[in-house]
Design a protein around this motif. Structure first.
Motif, short mmCIF file in Angstrom:
data_model
loop_
_atom_site.label_atom_id
_atom_site.label_comp_id
_atom_site.label_asym_id
_atom_site.label_seq_id
_atom_site.Cartn_x
_atom_site.Cartn_y
_atom_site.Cartn_z
N LEU A 51 0.83 -1.21 0.00
CA LEU A 51 0.00 0.00 0.00
C LEU A 51 0.87 1.26 0.00
CD1 LEU A 51 -2.96 -0.90 2.36
CD2 LEU A 51 -3.08 -0.26 -0.05
N PHE A 52 1.97 1.23 0.73
CA PHE A 52 2.89 2.36 0.75
C PHE A 52 3.42 2.64 -0.66
CE2 PHE A 52 7.22 4.03 1.08
CZ PHE A 52 6.98 5.22 1.74
N LEU A 53 3.86 1.58 -1.37
CA LEU A 53 4.35 1.76 -2.74
C LEU A 53 3.26 2.30 -3.66
CD1 LEU A 53 6.50 -1.45 -3.28
CD2 LEU A 53 7.32 0.90 -3.04
N LEU A 54 2.04 1.78 -3.50
CA LEU A 54 0.93 2.25 -4.33
C LEU A 54 0.59 3.71 -4.04
CD1 LEU A 54 -1.26 -0.96 -4.22
CD2 LEU A 54 -0.07 -0.02 -6.23
N ARG A 55 0.65 4.09 -2.77
CA ARG A 55 0.41 5.49 -2.41
C ARG A 55 1.47 6.41 -3.02
NH1 ARG A 55 -1.93 6.46 3.56
NH2 ARG A 55 -3.73 5.13 3.36
N GLN A 56 2.73 5.98 -2.98
CA GLN A 56 3.80 6.77 -3.59
C GLN A 56 3.57 6.92 -5.09
OE1 GLN A 56 7.42 4.69 -2.45
NE2 GLN A 56 8.00 6.47 -1.23
N GLY A 57 3.23 5.82 -5.74
CA GLY A 57 2.96 5.87 -7.18
C GLY A 57 1.78 6.75 -7.50
N ALA A 58 0.73 6.67 -6.68
CA ALA A 58 -0.46 7.50 -6.89
C ALA A 58 -0.12 8.98 -6.76
CB ALA A 58 -1.56 7.11 -5.89
N GLU A 59 0.72 9.30 -5.79
CA GLU A 59 1.12 10.71 -5.59
C GLU A 59 1.93 11.22 -6.79
OE1 GLU A 59 1.61 14.50 -4.25
OE2 GLU A 59 0.15 12.98 -3.67
N ARG A 60 2.85 10.41 -7.28
CA ARG A 60 3.65 10.83 -8.44
C ARG A 60 2.76 11.01 -9.67
NH1 ARG A 60 8.70 7.22 -9.18
NH2 ARG A 60 9.09 8.73 -10.83
#
Length: 101
Positions: A51-60
């Motif tokens: 989820l952390f990786l997905l949140r980072q990707g979503a923010e970018r």
């Protein structure tokens, strides 16, 4: 797909499964499409690290005018989440609904 990239997640064990997810997200973020759909239909749960990786990707993606959509989210995502910043990604019940969010 002309307007979106599709990533299909599968169950894997712990940290070993995060490297392919990180690579797939990096690849998707460098594509001309600004929408990334993440199919979670094969998953029983999403780890906090995933989820952390997905949140980072979503923010970018959001910074570039795009969005990340989780499709077929695991039941754990519908449970109340601890207080904190909003996840940044959108959630769709299915791939058919992903274009509508």
């Amino acid at each position: 797909m002309p307007n979106s990239c599709l990533l299909i997640l599968t169950d894997s064990d712990g940290w070993a499964g995060l490297a392919p997810l990180a690579r797939a997200l990096r690849w998707a973020l460098h594509q001309p499409q600004r929408r990334v759909w993440v199919d979670c239909s094969s998953l029983a749960d999403l780890s906090a690290h995933a989820l952390f990786l997905l949140r980072q990707g979503a923010e970018r993606l959001r910074q570039r005018g795009g969005c990340l959509v989780l499709c077929h989210p695991p039941a754990s995502l519908s449970e109340p989440q601890p207080e904190g910043p909003p996840p940044g990604y959108k959630v769709a019940a299915s791939l058919l609904d992903a274009d509508q969010v």
